[in-house]
Design an enzyme around this catalytic site. Structure first.
Site, PDB file in Angstrom:
ATOM      1  N   ASN A 126      -3.756   6.240  -1.792  1.00 39.63           N
ATOM      2  CA  ASN A 126      -3.461   6.452  -0.375  1.00 39.63           C
ATOM      3  C   ASN A 126      -2.849   7.822  -0.097  1.00 39.63           C
ATOM      4  OD1 ASN A 126      -4.482   4.158   0.909  1.00 39.63           O
ATOM      5  ND2 ASN A 126      -2.746   2.933   0.232  1.00 39.63           N
ATOM      6  N   HIS A 161      -1.156  -2.880  -6.911  1.00 44.76           N
ATOM      7  CA  HIS A 161      -1.863  -2.584  -5.664  1.00 44.76           C
ATOM      8  C   HIS A 161      -3.359  -2.765  -5.868  1.00 44.76           C
ATOM      9  CE1 HIS A 161      -3.159   0.505  -2.434  1.00 44.76           C
ATOM     10  NE2 HIS A 161      -3.121  -0.712  -1.941  1.00 44.76           N
ATOM     11  N   GLU A 213      -3.788  -0.276  -8.941  1.00 46.78           N
ATOM     12  CA  GLU A 213      -2.720   0.665  -9.266  1.00 46.78           C
ATOM     13  C   GLU A 213      -1.503  -0.122  -9.753  1.00 46.78           C
ATOM     14  OE1 GLU A 213      -3.012   4.510  -6.389  1.00 46.78           O
ATOM     15  OE2 GLU A 213      -2.513   2.642  -5.373  1.00 46.78           O
ATOM     16  N   SER A 272       0.811  -1.207   0.000  1.00 45.46           N
ATOM     17  CA  SER A 272       0.000   0.000   0.000  1.00 45.46           C
ATOM     18  C   SER A 272       0.844   1.258   0.000  1.00 45.46           C
ATOM     19  CB  SER A 272      -0.910   0.038   1.243  1.00 45.46           C
ATOM     20  OG  SER A 272      -1.723  -1.095   1.319  1.00 45.46           O
TER      21      SER A 272
END
Length: 287
Positions: A193, A142, A154, A121
């Site tokens: 994130n 991801h 991702e 992450s």
């Protein structure tokens, strides 16, 4: 560009099991490695239970469920991933643990063109790539929780990742797993994130300061901003330990105060109040 048929996954928690389920339903031969026989058996049970839920909810038929199960195998020996064309690491968000996995995969995966991917992450992909002797074949993939529901992946190339690896990873995630793909920079937090974590930490700080109750914060963001889930419910779903690990990684890289884990988050993790998976976080949950 030929399709990938043999997938390996390291780790069978929420993320690893979700990736395994999606891949098996999409026709791939999937081998999942865990660290012990007990964890491998628990991983099998987790994937089987999720497939059974999907069947009950009418997402697919019994034949599809049964075929997916025949494509799944579970092991506690990383050597069983030797023939895989792509291996996705999905262990806990811990830098040293992930580095150890990549060092081992570099030794056991025999195809020099096999892709070694990380589901991290927040940890820079280049740190994992240079732990191997094949950094050009290492890339970030991801996924988002729950993997069978969330459409996004991702793709994160490191400075060392070959263009062919990026193209193959994108084709695998989009063409074979049916996901929507965005390309993200190899900066801690990537795209999602980097935007999400400061928002989640700000919600914790509101609770910590007594500015608002969790219920009011979550209702405000759901009803006022049309979010499907409020930030504190989302934190409980993600896992507060995972959220702290991501925040710590981002703070280590950028030293920006907005990425620093609030004391309340640290205390809740220390107390074992991790959210849904522990039965208690910002809310209480039935076993």
């Amino acid at each position: 560009m030929s399709d990938i048929s043999r997938l390996g996954i390291v780790g069978c928690g929420l993320m690893g099991s979700g990736i395994a389920e999606v891949a098996a339903l999409r026709g791939l031969d999937v081998t999942v490695a865990e660290s012990t026989p007990e964890l491998a058996a628990a991983g099998r049970e987790r994937v089987t239970a999720s497939l059974d839920r999907g069947l009950r909810r009418g997402k697919f038929g019994a034949a599809e469920r049964d075929q997916a199960l025949t494509r799944l195998s579970f092991t506690h020996d990383l050597g069983d991933l030797a023939d895989r064309q792509i291996v996705i690491e999905a262990v806990a968000e811990n830098r040293e643990m992930k580095l150890d996995v990549f060092r081992q995969l570099d030794k056991v995966v025999t195809d020099p063109e096999a892709i070694l991917a990380t589901n991290t992450s927040s940890i820079p992909v280049v740190d994992l790539a240079v732990a191997t002797g094949r950094p050009a074949q290492v890339v970030g993939l991801h996924f988002f929780n729950p993997v069978p529901v969330q459409k996004l992946v991702e793709v994160i190339p490191a400075l060392t990742t070959a263009a062919d690896t990026v193209n193959r990873a994108r084709a695998f995630a989009a063409g074979q797993l049916g996901k929507e793909v965005i390309q993200a920079p190899d900066r801690s937090g990537f795209v999602v994130n980097a935007l999400l974590v400061p928002y989640l930490l700000a919600a914790i700080r509101m609770v910590e300061s007594g500015a608002a109750r969790p219920e009011d914060i979550d209702s405000g963001m759901k009803l006022g901003c049309a979010h499907p889930m409020g930030p504190l419910r989302l934190l409980d779903l993600i896992g507060l330990d995972t959220a702290q690990a991501v925040a710590d990684s981002m703070y280590d890289e950028f030293k920006e105060p907005l990425y620093a884990a609030p004391p309340l988050l640290q205390r809740m993790v220390a107390a074992g109040h991790l959210g849904r998976k522990s039965g208690r976080g910002f809310y209480a949950y039935e076993a």
